[in-house]
Design an enzyme around this catalytic site. Structure first.
Site, PDB file in Angstrom:
ATOM      1  N   CYS A 177      -2.129  -2.640  -0.130  1.00 55.28           N
ATOM      2  CA  CYS A 177      -2.648  -4.002  -0.022  1.00 55.28           C
ATOM      3  C   CYS A 177      -3.544  -4.034   1.205  1.00 55.28           C
ATOM      4  O   CYS A 177      -3.506  -3.125   2.026  1.00 55.28           O
ATOM      5  CB  CYS A 177      -1.556  -5.065  -0.009  1.00 55.28           C
ATOM      6  SG  CYS A 177      -0.512  -5.113   1.440  1.00 55.28           S
TER       7      CYS A 177
ATOM      8  N   CYS B 254      -4.782  -7.669  -4.698  1.00 54.09           N
ATOM      9  CA  CYS B 254      -5.543  -8.157  -3.557  1.00 54.09           C
ATOM     10  C   CYS B 254      -6.978  -7.673  -3.570  1.00 54.09           C
ATOM     11  O   CYS B 254      -7.657  -7.722  -2.569  1.00 54.09           O
ATOM     12  CB  CYS B 254      -4.843  -7.738  -2.261  1.00 54.09           C
ATOM     13  SG  CYS B 254      -4.322  -6.027  -2.248  1.00 54.09           S
TER      14      CYS B 254
ATOM     15  N   CYS C 263      -8.570   1.876  -5.042  1.00 55.14           N
ATOM     16  CA  CYS C 263      -8.252   3.207  -4.541  1.00 55.14           C
ATOM     17  C   CYS C 263      -9.302   4.173  -5.057  1.00 55.14           C
ATOM     18  O   CYS C 263      -9.832   3.980  -6.151  1.00 55.14           O
ATOM     19  CB  CYS C 263      -6.895   3.672  -5.075  1.00 55.14           C
ATOM     20  SG  CYS C 263      -5.502   2.791  -4.411  1.00 55.14           S
TER      21      CYS C 263
END
Length: 140
Positions: free
Chosen positions: A14, A88, A92
């Site tokens: 996050c 959020c 990645c």
């Protein structure tokens, strides 16, 4: 899905690595023990773990007060079998063969413990489902 130790590895991400990802990592460590390798990180880590998250986890007997937010690295993603973002908007780096999940969760930042409790409980339920999938009891 396993690292060199034979255990599946999970990375929780996050933005600030101060609330949701810390609670998720703590739940996974608490519930799966040493059956899973657990990491957490944030794209813009905060200075410290959210005090309301610390308090909410302490209420269920899990101490995350000594945890510190860590920066998300390409290596952390590369070394993980499952990468879970926490609703959020974080992304990645994508590597073939990895599994990516996004758990849509409320943001505990700036919230009191009353608002964090339901997020904590929702994370626990998601983590329990993940454990059944990647590290069922009786495997190690």
């Amino acid at each position: 899905m396993a690292d060199s130790s034979g255990k599946p590895s999970v990375l929780f991400v996050c933005v600030h690595n101060a609330g949701r990802s810390q609670m998720a990592a703590a739940w996974l460590t608490h519930l799966a023990g040493d059956r899973v390798e657990v990491r957490s990180a944030g794209s813009n880590p905060g200075a410290s773990v959210n005090p309301a998250a610390v308090e909410a986890m302490a209420e269920v007997g899990i101490d995350i007060s000594a945890e510190t937010p860590r920066v998300l690295t390409v290596d952390a993603v590369r070394e993980s079998d499952v990468c879970i973002t926490m609703g959020c908007g974080d992304t990645c780096p994508v590597f073939p063969g990895k599994r990516y999940l996004d758990w849509q969760l409320g943001d505990p930042a700036g919230q009191g413990v009353e608002a964090v409790r339901p997020i904590r409980d929702e994370i626990k339920a998601l983590v329990e489902g993940l454990i059944k999938e990647i590290a069922p009891a009786g495997t190690a």
